[in-house]
Scaffold this motif. Sequence first.
Motif, PDB file in Angstrom:
ATOM      1  N   LEU A 154       0.836  -1.202   0.000  1.00 55.73           N
ATOM      2  CA  LEU A 154       0.000   0.000   0.000  1.00 55.73           C
ATOM      3  C   LEU A 154       0.870   1.250   0.000  1.00 55.73           C
ATOM      4  N   LEU A 155       1.908   1.222   0.846  1.00 48.13           N
ATOM      5  CA  LEU A 155       2.822   2.371   0.870  1.00 48.13           C
ATOM      6  C   LEU A 155       3.466   2.581  -0.497  1.00 48.13           C
ATOM      7  N   HIS A 167       2.278   1.686  -3.396  1.00 49.51           N
ATOM      8  CA  HIS A 167       1.270   2.224  -4.324  1.00 49.51           C
ATOM      9  C   HIS A 167       1.080   3.710  -4.095  1.00 49.51           C
ATOM     10  N   TYR A 168       0.989   4.062  -2.822  1.00 45.98           N
ATOM     11  CA  TYR A 168       0.800   5.466  -2.475  1.00 45.98           C
ATOM     12  C   TYR A 168       1.945   6.304  -3.047  1.00 45.98           C
ATOM     13  N   ALA A 210       4.166   5.509  -5.451  1.00 50.50           N
ATOM     14  CA  ALA A 210       4.242   5.472  -6.907  1.00 50.50           C
ATOM     15  C   ALA A 210       3.157   6.346  -7.524  1.00 50.50           C
ATOM     16  N   GLY A 211       1.940   6.238  -7.005  1.00 49.88           N
ATOM     17  CA  GLY A 211       0.830   7.032  -7.548  1.00 49.88           C
ATOM     18  C   GLY A 211       1.086   8.509  -7.403  1.00 49.88           C
ATOM     19  N   SER A 212       1.523   8.925  -6.239  1.00 51.38           N
ATOM     20  CA  SER A 212       1.738  10.357  -6.039  1.00 51.38           C
ATOM     21  C   SER A 212       2.921  10.845  -6.869  1.00 51.38           C
ATOM     22  N   SER A 254       1.883  10.956 -10.612  1.00 51.71           N
ATOM     23  CA  SER A 254       0.905  12.020 -10.763  1.00 51.71           C
ATOM     24  C   SER A 254       1.591  13.384 -10.704  1.00 51.71           C
ATOM     25  N   ILE A 292       6.122  13.387   0.665  1.00 53.79           N
ATOM     26  CA  ILE A 292       6.034  11.948   0.883  1.00 53.79           C
ATOM     27  C   ILE A 292       6.703  11.537   2.193  1.00 53.79           C
ATOM     28  N   SER A 294       4.589  11.355   5.322  1.00 58.77           N
ATOM     29  CA  SER A 294       3.597  10.284   5.175  1.00 58.77           C
ATOM     30  C   SER A 294       4.214   8.965   5.594  1.00 58.77           C
ATOM     31  N   ILE A 295       5.314   8.648   4.970  1.00 61.03           N
ATOM     32  CA  ILE A 295       5.961   7.364   5.242  1.00 61.03           C
ATOM     33  C   ILE A 295       6.422   7.310   6.702  1.00 61.03           C
ATOM     34  N   TYR A 309      -9.574  10.037 -13.523  1.00 62.11           N
ATOM     35  CA  TYR A 309      -8.405  10.724 -12.972  1.00 62.11           C
ATOM     36  C   TYR A 309      -8.659  12.227 -12.932  1.00 62.11           C
ATOM     37  N   TYR A 313      -0.989  15.330  -6.736  1.00 59.47           N
ATOM     38  CA  TYR A 313      -0.393  14.459  -5.719  1.00 59.47           C
ATOM     39  C   TYR A 313      -1.488  13.685  -4.980  1.00 59.47           C
TER      40      TYR A 313
END
Lengths: 204, 204, 204, 204
Positions: A149-150, A152-153, A155-157, A160, A185, A188-189, B123, B153
């Motif tokens: 999940l981390l 994905h979070y 990579a997605g951010s 994007s 990021i 968050s992490i 998106y 983001y």
Amino acid sequence: MAAIKKMDRRVLRTRKVLYAALLELMMKRDYNDITVSDIADCADVGRATFYLHYKDKDDLLASNLEGMFVEIAERIRPLLHQAIMGGQPLPSIIIFNEVDQNAPLYQMILSGQGGSVVWHRLYQTVIDLYEEVIQALIVGGDSPIEVGLLAHYAAGSLLSSIKWWLDNDRERSSEYMAAVWQQMIRPSIMGIVMLDEDWYVNNK
Amino acid sequence: MAAIKKMDRRVLRTRKVLYAALLELMMKRDYNDITVSDIADCADVGRATFYLHYKDKDDLLASNLEGMFVEIAERIRPLLHQAIMGGQPLPSIIIFNEVDQNAPLYQMILSGQGGSVVWHRLYQTVIDLYEEVIQALIVGGDSPIEVGLLAHYAAGSLLSSIKWWLDNDRERSSEYMAAVWQQMIRPSIMGIVMLDEDWYVNNK
Amino acid sequence: MAAIKKMDRRVLRTRKVLYAALLELMMKRDYNDITVSDIADCADVGRATFYLHYKDKDDLLASNLEGMFVEIAERIRPLLHQAIMGGQPLPSIIIFNEVDQNAPLYQMILSGQGGSVVWHRLYQTVIDLYEEVIQALIVGGDSPIEVGLLAHYAAGSLLSSIKWWLDNDRERSSEYMAAVWQQMIRPSIMGIVMLDEDWYVNNK
Amino acid sequence: MAAIKKMDRRVLRTRKVLYAALLELMMKRDYNDITVSDIADCADVGRATFYLHYKDKDDLLASNLEGMFVEIAERIRPLLHQAIMGGQPLPSIIIFNEVDQNAPLYQMILSGQGGSVVWHRLYQTVIDLYEEVIQALIVGGDSPIEVGLLAHYAAGSLLSSIKWWLDNDRERSSEYMAAVWQQMIRPSIMGIVMLDEDWYVNNK
DNA sequence: TCCTAAGCGAGACGGTACGTCTTGTCTTCCA
DNA sequence: TGGAAGACAAGACGTACCGTCTCGCTTAGGA
């Protein structure tokens, strides 16, 4: 052996021009609108010849992208580890620089013109990369949150953010982008990794 | 007026069954592998009738998705604003619940099977939604970081997290997902909004 | 009966404009290239209305041509008989005059633009007419040659001569055409009718 | 050259089976009711392949008929000249024999089932043939009557006679038909060619 | 004069054929 | 022998007509 080498040379050349032709066409128009004929014509190669080398259009793309993404990941992975270990303030600058140097290619991929196949291959590569990085980060103990999940979070951010950057013609420097993204990021992490057990229990 | 309604009834019914047929088929196989014939057959409608209503497959999808996304955005927007204003701990739970209730549809879209068009519409919808929300959040003063970048983001990390959730068969509750995502995104946004000028100057 | 009259006025009008529209279009382009839509549009009539009156395009044409040819034949028949009985030098002048007055129509039919259906209806009408006339001519005794064959010969040569006339913009007078054709056909018919039995026996 | 021949072999074969299929279908039903699909199916050929060779149905027919009519005309022309020069009693027997041997084809054409295009091509071929023959006959001096008109007259009466013959299942022999037609057409032509000037002046 | 059944327009619909395009296979020739 | 050339079957595409149908509007004629 000389004979084989000769043969190989032509074969490799043919494959190279086919892939080059595909990339060239993908810069101009949507992947889905490109036909095998187009590619063969653009590569000055018989259409039948195309089928001697690749099953279809997707095969050509996948065969080459696979290699390309793997190669990039291989190149970036050690740098990333090294940067993180060395406490470099902006390890992700490496990624933004890579994008900066191949902007048209990534623009095409992230704008969706390249079709979802390419997009997903890139996406997955980034996820894998970050999964590995994050795993390394929390080596001390288990993360209360799933690493997938981390990843994905992250990579997605990241993708994007890159998309925003490219859509705005890279007016900002890659350093700026790396700094901002890192700035966002990191808490968050870190915040997640340091969540106490209570939070976890209450929310699971 | 009654007359118009009667005429419309047939047309609306036809369009509805066509869209339903498309969705049904998209659950079973890749969007690109579905033909107009398939849709018409599945909807028990003449193929020519399809073309009376839609230019092509993409048109059918876009026409309906457009409305669907707009409708969802309209529904979620006020809830989101309200939740944020009211200091609700997990405003984004609304979104995860929406996904939870239409899991197959979002699974299809986010896995890339729906083609890049659908993906991009979703998106963009999320980006627009978050851009508006973030704009509202920082109403007091200017954000040192571009709002568009923050929205990208947020949207990227959100959709990516949702994708992980769906890929893992929604083993976690939507509450858990909302809590984790919220936990991760909040410090990012807050941290950024509160960056002092020095950081900004040094990095720009 | 009064009831029928009610219905008829509008119905008859519709049928008339439909046929007029067909004729108008046939002057401009090939019968096969005319669609029911074209006819309905040209007649300012709903397409569905067309089908209330005629099964299809051919039905419209046949229904009206039938009447037209029958009417012409009825008009010419007695004149022809009378002319022959009265020993008028050029009985067929009647036919050439008819053609002269409706040149565009016959031009269209004989040039093949009207499709083979119309052509054949005209052809058959002429054959029937001549079969009757020739039958009357040889009333005295049997013809050694089949009357049908003579009628075909006469009709074929007549229509073919008319076609030449029309193709050459009717530069000759209808009197000239009647005279030439008469001059050519008379010895044929007369010669045949007077063949002695020997010839017949030798050739049968 | 040998290479070209080999390539051609497949192409020629395909074209041959397509034409054969068309002829076969035309024997069974009206030309207008035959679709390209029917032809391709009957020829065991892909529908797309049809379009590699011919623009449409008419093109297939025309391409082949053109050649066929030309070939027949070439074959008959010298025989006809020779027969006339040599004073053969029935030069036109050649034509009736040709028809006799391909009765179904000519039946189809002359009954109008083949559409007006085919009919007109045949018609024009016969006219051209007779125009040439008649021109040769009156080589001595000018004809008082237009040669074109004579040719039309001859062609029309000939095809019409043939049609009668075919419609009556060729119960008569081709010799009989040739004799009768010759008997009828000769005095016409001869009579016209020998018209004195007075007649001409009076009627022109 | 009003009512009512018809004729009619409008146009949705299921079909069928069209002519075009692309795909992937195959065969033949050339270098 | 690998590649160019291109014939071919298969089948989807988007368009055009077909003939059928349902729906209201209008309108002419008998009440």
